[in-house]
Enzyme design. Structure first.
Site, mmCIF file in Angstrom:
data_model
loop_
_atom_site.group_PDB
_atom_site.id
_atom_site.type_symbol
_atom_site.label_atom_id
_atom_site.label_comp_id
_atom_site.label_asym_id
_atom_site.label_seq_id
_atom_site.Cartn_x
_atom_site.Cartn_y
_atom_site.Cartn_z
ATOM 1 N N GLU A 64 60.854 40.124 59.165
ATOM 2 C CA GLU A 64 60.501 40.235 57.747
ATOM 3 C C GLU A 64 59.973 38.916 57.185
ATOM 4 O O GLU A 64 59.055 38.921 56.350
ATOM 5 C CB GLU A 64 61.713 40.713 56.948
ATOM 6 C CG GLU A 64 62.042 42.184 57.130
ATOM 7 C CD GLU A 64 62.731 42.492 58.461
ATOM 8 O OE1 GLU A 64 62.755 43.672 58.863
ATOM 9 O OE2 GLU A 64 63.251 41.537 59.089
ATOM 10 N N HIS A 133 71.870 49.181 54.485
ATOM 11 C CA HIS A 133 70.609 49.910 54.390
ATOM 12 C C HIS A 133 70.524 50.746 53.112
ATOM 13 O O HIS A 133 69.713 51.671 53.034
ATOM 14 C CB HIS A 133 70.442 50.855 55.587
ATOM 15 C CG HIS A 133 70.394 50.190 56.913
ATOM 16 N ND1 HIS A 133 71.499 49.639 57.508
ATOM 17 C CD2 HIS A 133 69.358 49.991 57.776
ATOM 18 C CE1 HIS A 133 71.164 49.143 58.691
ATOM 19 N NE2 HIS A 133 69.867 49.336 58.871
#
Length: 332
Positions: A64, A133
């Site tokens: 990321e 998540h």
């Protein structure tokens, strides 16, 4: 001018916006983890790789920080990157590039540099994806000058606001709630824009104002219909944009209804509800309040995996109904 209207899912509306932008401007490209052949973790990018090729729909390594850094570099050199972070939680790995680079470059170069990048962030609870998540981290980024943060709640707004974000010379973060991807709504064909920084009054009312965005705007609108059957007339404001925030629409509603509740999925402490409450307290709208402001936010816990506990940790329609009844009847 908006043309023919069809019914699309939230995910299809986003894909259509991406296709329109990519067809109109060769500088626009999409990249991220599994956005290519796989079609995106939530199926949003779909067949775009077959339509635009692997040079414009790019699968990236699982990094990321690297994805965000590449986006910043591409943006300041004239491209218009749209990056997808597979789960919004993983944006924590890219904080340096987004917060210290993307948000600061235009300011530090006296406005001579632009950073036209869009970060798409699937987030929120309700899918049993557990604590790492399922978070709602939008308030973190709304705290940062130089970033724009949006949360569309409908397919119509998802398409129009994404197109506005791609046009924007500043970095824009769009938080897409995972539970909204399969929801359907009316979406015009072709190119249109929904402005960033403008809330929508989804339902007019006289007894209290309820402010929400993303999935909470949807739940609030449903709750308001049931409240109306009980004789409680709630005005529903879909915030849509957290930074910039449309304070004028909220304040005008408070002056009319004299009561305010803010509903958000993120943890209650230091959340968007606190900011809206403070803004009202610092304005003349405070003088119109007949009851304390109510903040209905997420529980002070990491999101549980257990579906019953997960549901209990964030406001549901029944929670909104109960809190609204108490506020409207004066026993909040």
């Amino acid at each position: 001018m908006e043309s023919a209207v069809r019914e699309l899912t939230y995910a299809e509306a986003i894909r259509e916006a991406l296709a329109i932008a990519m067809e109109a401007d060769e500088r626009v490209f999409l990249f991220g983890e599994d956005v290519g052949v796989y079609g995106g973790a939530f199926g949003v990018s779909g067949d775009l790789v077959h339509r635009f090729g692997t040079e414009r729909v790019i699968d990236t390594p699982i990094s990321e920080l690297g994805i965000a850094g590449a986006a910043v570099g591409a943006a300041i050199t004239g491209m218009k990157p749209v990056l997808e972070i597979q789960f919004s939680d993983f944006v924590t790995l890219a904080m340096e590039q987004i917060v210290n680079q993307a948000a600061k470059i235009r300011f530090m170069f006296g406005g001579k540099a632009k950073v036209p990048m869009v970060v798409r962030l699937p987030g929120g609870s309700g899918t049993g994806a557990a604590a790492q998540h399922s978070q709602s981290l939008e308030a973190w980024f709304a705290h940062v000058p130089g970033l724009k943060v949006i949360q569309p709640s409908s397919p119509h707004d998802a398409k129009g606001m994404l197109l506005s974000a791609i046009d924007d010379p500043n970095p824009v973060l769009i938080f897409e709630h995972k539970l909204l991807y399969k929801t359907k709504g009316h979406v015009p064909e072709g190119d249109y824009r929904v402005p960033i920084g403008k809330a929508a009054v989804r339902r007019e009312g006289r007894d209290l104002t309820i402010v929400g965005s993303s999935i909470m705007a949807v739940r609030t609108a449903a709750a308001a219909q049931k409240l109306a059957e009980e004789g409680i007339d709630a005005e529903v404001i879909d915030l849509r944009s957290l930074r910039p925030i449309d304070f004028d629409t909220i304040a005008a509603s408070v002056r009319k209804t004299h009561r305010l509740m803010v509903v958000y999925e993120g943890v209650k402490t230091m959340g968007i509800g606190a900011e809206i409450s403070a803004m009202i307290a610092e304005s003349d709208a405070f003088d119109f309040l007949d009851a304390p402001i109510v903040r209905l936010g997420g529980a002070e816990v990491p999101l549980p995996y257990n579906p019953v506990l997960e549901k209990a940790a964030v406001p549901q329609e029944e929670d909104i109904l109960a809190a609204a009844r108490r506020l409207a009847r004066g026993d909040a």
